[in-house]
Design a protein around this motif. Structure first.
Motif, PDB file in Angstrom:
ATOM      1  N   MET A   1      15.186  12.276 -14.907  1.00  8.28           N
ATOM      2  CA  MET A   1      14.605  10.974 -15.152  1.00  8.28           C
ATOM      3  C   MET A   1      14.050  10.878 -16.348  1.00  8.28           C
ATOM      4  O   MET A   1      13.563  11.748 -16.877  1.00  8.28           O
ATOM      5  N   ASN A   2      13.947   9.472 -16.609  1.00  4.86           N
ATOM      6  CA  ASN A   2      13.333   9.271 -17.779  1.00  4.86           C
ATOM      7  C   ASN A   2      12.174   7.995 -17.681  1.00  4.86           C
ATOM      8  O   ASN A   2      12.253   7.471 -16.728  1.00  4.86           O
ATOM      9  N   LYS A   3      11.805   7.756 -18.640  1.00 10.73           N
ATOM     10  CA  LYS A   3      10.663   6.369 -18.774  1.00 10.73           C
ATOM     11  C   LYS A   3      11.273   5.149 -18.212  1.00 10.73           C
ATOM     12  O   LYS A   3      10.597   4.413 -17.782  1.00 10.73           O
ATOM     13  N   ASN A   4      12.601   4.797 -18.422  1.00 12.88           N
ATOM     14  CA  ASN A   4      13.364   3.764 -18.024  1.00 12.88           C
ATOM     15  C   ASN A   4      13.937   3.685 -16.699  1.00 12.88           C
ATOM     16  O   ASN A   4      14.638   2.648 -16.195  1.00 12.88           O
ATOM     17  N   VAL A   5      13.336   4.581 -15.818  1.00 16.25           N
ATOM     18  CA  VAL A   5      13.958   4.933 -14.481  1.00 16.25           C
ATOM     19  C   VAL A   5      12.731   4.841 -13.512  1.00 16.25           C
ATOM     20  O   VAL A   5      11.661   5.471 -13.563  1.00 16.25           O
ATOM     21  N   VAL A   6      12.864   3.946 -12.360  1.00 15.40           N
ATOM     22  CA  VAL A   6      11.720   4.023 -11.221  1.00 15.40           C
ATOM     23  C   VAL A   6      12.522   4.614 -10.070  1.00 15.40           C
ATOM     24  O   VAL A   6      13.539   3.778  -9.691  1.00 15.40           O
ATOM     25  N   VAL A   7      12.299   5.661  -9.528  1.00 15.99           N
ATOM     26  CA  VAL A   7      12.895   6.269  -8.425  1.00 15.99           C
ATOM     27  C   VAL A   7      11.672   5.946  -7.230  1.00 15.99           C
ATOM     28  O   VAL A   7      10.720   6.537  -7.359  1.00 15.99           O
ATOM     29  N   LEU A   8      12.291   5.327  -6.207  1.00 19.95           N
ATOM     30  CA  LEU A   8      11.453   4.750  -4.985  1.00 19.95           C
ATOM     31  C   LEU A   8      11.884   5.099  -3.844  1.00 19.95           C
ATOM     32  O   LEU A   8      12.816   5.048  -3.486  1.00 19.95           O
ATOM     33  N   ASP A   9      11.064   6.256  -3.231  1.00 20.94           N
ATOM     34  CA  ASP A   9      11.301   6.785  -2.052  1.00 20.94           C
ATOM     35  C   ASP A   9      10.909   5.841  -0.985  1.00 20.94           C
ATOM     36  O   ASP A   9       9.741   5.667  -0.626  1.00 20.94           O
ATOM     37  N   ILE A  10      11.381   5.097  -0.004  1.00 20.78           N
ATOM     38  CA  ILE A  10      11.070   4.150   0.825  1.00 20.78           C
ATOM     39  C   ILE A  10      10.946   4.556   2.248  1.00 20.78           C
ATOM     40  O   ILE A  10      10.787   3.831   2.928  1.00 20.78           O
ATOM     41  N   ARG A  11      11.133   5.904   2.478  1.00 23.98           N
ATOM     42  CA  ARG A  11      11.037   6.362   3.759  1.00 23.98           C
ATOM     43  C   ARG A  11       9.627   6.175   4.215  1.00 23.98           C
ATOM     44  O   ARG A  11       8.913   5.725   3.573  1.00 23.98           O
ATOM     45  N   THR A  12       9.263   6.827   5.478  1.00 23.93           N
ATOM     46  CA  THR A  12       7.840   6.862   6.141  1.00 23.93           C
ATOM     47  C   THR A  12       7.197   7.973   5.582  1.00 23.93           C
ATOM     48  O   THR A  12       7.890   9.235   5.095  1.00 23.93           O
ATOM     49  N   GLU A  13       5.954   8.182   5.695  1.00 23.11           N
ATOM     50  CA  GLU A  13       5.056   9.182   5.387  1.00 23.11           C
ATOM     51  C   GLU A  13       5.525  10.173   6.143  1.00 23.11           C
ATOM     52  O   GLU A  13       5.601  11.510   5.824  1.00 23.11           O
ATOM     53  N   VAL A  21       9.601  15.425  -1.158  1.00 24.32           N
ATOM     54  CA  VAL A  21       9.881  14.462  -1.782  1.00 24.32           C
ATOM     55  C   VAL A  21      10.626  14.854  -3.287  1.00 24.32           C
ATOM     56  O   VAL A  21      10.538  15.933  -3.650  1.00 24.32           O
ATOM     57  N   ILE A  22      11.286  14.177  -4.002  1.00 24.35           N
ATOM     58  CA  ILE A  22      11.970  14.277  -5.122  1.00 24.35           C
ATOM     59  C   ILE A  22      10.957  14.254  -6.309  1.00 24.35           C
ATOM     60  O   ILE A  22      10.134  13.235  -6.364  1.00 24.35           O
ATOM     61  N   LYS A  23      10.678  15.059  -7.096  1.00 23.79           N
ATOM     62  CA  LYS A  23       9.884  15.072  -8.299  1.00 23.79           C
ATOM     63  C   LYS A  23      10.008  13.939  -9.102  1.00 23.79           C
ATOM     64  O   LYS A  23      11.103  13.536  -9.284  1.00 23.79           O
ATOM     65  N   GLU A  24       8.778  13.310  -9.324  1.00 19.31           N
ATOM     66  CA  GLU A  24       8.624  12.293 -10.214  1.00 19.31           C
ATOM     67  C   GLU A  24       8.947  10.905  -9.467  1.00 19.31           C
ATOM     68  O   GLU A  24       9.075   9.891 -10.092  1.00 19.31           O
ATOM     69  N   SER A  25       9.227  10.837  -8.165  1.00 23.15           N
ATOM     70  CA  SER A  25       9.488   9.867  -7.365  1.00 23.15           C
ATOM     71  C   SER A  25       8.453   9.218  -7.004  1.00 23.15           C
ATOM     72  O   SER A  25       7.298   9.447  -6.699  1.00 23.15           O
ATOM     73  N   PHE A  26       8.410   7.668  -6.630  1.00 22.49           N
ATOM     74  CA  PHE A  26       7.440   7.069  -6.073  1.00 22.49           C
ATOM     75  C   PHE A  26       7.604   6.887  -4.611  1.00 22.49           C
ATOM     76  O   PHE A  26       8.371   6.519  -4.301  1.00 22.49           O
ATOM     77  N   GLN A  27       6.701   7.011  -4.003  1.00 23.84           N
ATOM     78  CA  GLN A  27       6.603   6.895  -2.380  1.00 23.84           C
ATOM     79  C   GLN A  27       5.907   5.523  -1.884  1.00 23.84           C
ATOM     80  O   GLN A  27       4.928   5.437  -2.167  1.00 23.84           O
ATOM     81  N   GLU A  28       6.972   4.703  -1.291  1.00 27.01           N
ATOM     82  CA  GLU A  28       6.271   3.250  -0.801  1.00 27.01           C
ATOM     83  C   GLU A  28       7.125   2.997   0.405  1.00 27.01           C
ATOM     84  O   GLU A  28       8.267   2.541   0.245  1.00 27.01           O
ATOM     85  N   THR A  29       6.499   3.175   1.341  1.00 25.27           N
ATOM     86  CA  THR A  29       7.319   2.655   2.765  1.00 25.27           C
ATOM     87  C   THR A  29       7.607   1.443   2.638  1.00 25.27           C
ATOM     88  O   THR A  29       6.807   0.399   2.465  1.00 25.27           O
ATOM     89  N   ALA A  30       8.885   0.898   2.972  1.00 23.92           N
ATOM     90  CA  ALA A  30       9.544  -0.264   3.094  1.00 23.92           C
ATOM     91  C   ALA A  30       9.405  -1.061   4.372  1.00 23.92           C
ATOM     92  O   ALA A  30       9.388  -2.191   4.185  1.00 23.92           O
ATOM     93  N   PHE A  31       9.148  -0.149   5.422  1.00 22.77           N
ATOM     94  CA  PHE A  31       9.128  -1.038   6.652  1.00 22.77           C
ATOM     95  C   PHE A  31       8.088  -0.093   7.244  1.00 22.77           C
ATOM     96  O   PHE A  31       7.904   1.034   7.316  1.00 22.77           O
ATOM     97  N   LEU A  48       5.218  -0.910 -10.931  1.00 20.24           N
ATOM     98  CA  LEU A  48       5.454   0.467 -11.478  1.00 20.24           C
ATOM     99  C   LEU A  48       6.619   0.384 -12.804  1.00 20.24           C
ATOM    100  O   LEU A  48       6.844   1.210 -13.610  1.00 20.24           O
ATOM    101  N   ALA A  49       7.328  -0.813 -12.877  1.00 22.59           N
ATOM    102  CA  ALA A  49       8.503  -1.059 -13.873  1.00 22.59           C
ATOM    103  C   ALA A  49       7.634  -1.341 -14.969  1.00 22.59           C
ATOM    104  O   ALA A  49       8.133  -1.268 -16.280  1.00 22.59           O
ATOM    105  N   GLY A  50       6.520  -2.282 -14.943  1.00 31.49           N
ATOM    106  CA  GLY A  50       5.867  -2.778 -16.049  1.00 31.49           C
ATOM    107  C   GLY A  50       6.457  -3.951 -16.485  1.00 31.49           C
ATOM    108  O   GLY A  50       7.323  -4.795 -15.835  1.00 31.49           O
ATOM    109  N   ALA A  51       6.192  -4.352 -17.719  1.00 27.78           N
ATOM    110  CA  ALA A  51       6.471  -5.538 -18.212  1.00 27.78           C
ATOM    111  C   ALA A  51       8.086  -5.970 -18.326  1.00 27.78           C
ATOM    112  O   ALA A  51       8.511  -7.133 -18.263  1.00 27.78           O
ATOM    113  N   GLU A  52       8.730  -4.930 -18.265  1.00 29.31           N
ATOM    114  CA  GLU A  52      10.321  -5.021 -18.260  1.00 29.31           C
ATOM    115  C   GLU A  52      10.995  -4.713 -16.955  1.00 29.31           C
ATOM    116  O   GLU A  52      12.012  -4.422 -16.787  1.00 29.31           O
ATOM    117  N   SER A  53      10.422  -5.156 -15.936  1.00 31.69           N
ATOM    118  CA  SER A  53      10.723  -4.985 -14.353  1.00 31.69           C
ATOM    119  C   SER A  53      12.161  -5.441 -14.278  1.00 31.69           C
ATOM    120  O   SER A  53      12.818  -4.651 -13.483  1.00 31.69           O
TER     121      SER A  53
END
Length: 105
Positions: A1-13, A21-31, A48-53
């Motif tokens: 992973m690098n700074k130009n990638v956002v890995v979003l884990d949308i599963r439940t807690e 969870v996968i290292k450096e991923s972000f957890q955010e429940t989608a539903f 998370l993505a910043g100005a260049e989203s």
């Protein structure tokens, strides 16, 4: 992973706790537990993505990949994100491939 990638884990807690969870991923429940979409998810992704989203590489992770695929298509087709990817087979394929996971805090 690098700074130009956002890995979003949308599963439940509960799922994060059960599998990790996968290292450096972000957890955010989608539903929520009733299947209602988390309307704040788009704002969270943009933060998370910043100005260049719109140009950032965005990778969605769900349990089996199906929910991530639906959500990824929505971000690409409806919201204009140009680099949207899905972990094929979801976290389950990651586990089946014996790739590392971290404990969810």
């Amino acid at each position: 992973m690098n700074k130009n990638v956002v890995v979003l884990d949308i599963r439940t807690e509960d799922q994060w706790i059960k599998t990790g969870v996968i290292k450096e991923s972000f957890q955010e429940t989608a539903f929520d537990k009733n299947g209602k979409f988390n309307v704040y998810l788009m704002d969270r992704v943009r933060a998370l993505a910043g100005a260049e989203s719109q140009e950032i590489e965005l990778i969605f992770i769900s349990h089996d990949g199906k929910t991530a695929e639906i959500l990824g298509n929505a971000f690409a087709e409806d919201l204009g994100f140009t680099n949207v990817y899905v972990l094929d087979g979801g976290i389950q394929s990651w586990i089946d491939s014996n790739k590392p996971l971290e404990k969810y805090n």
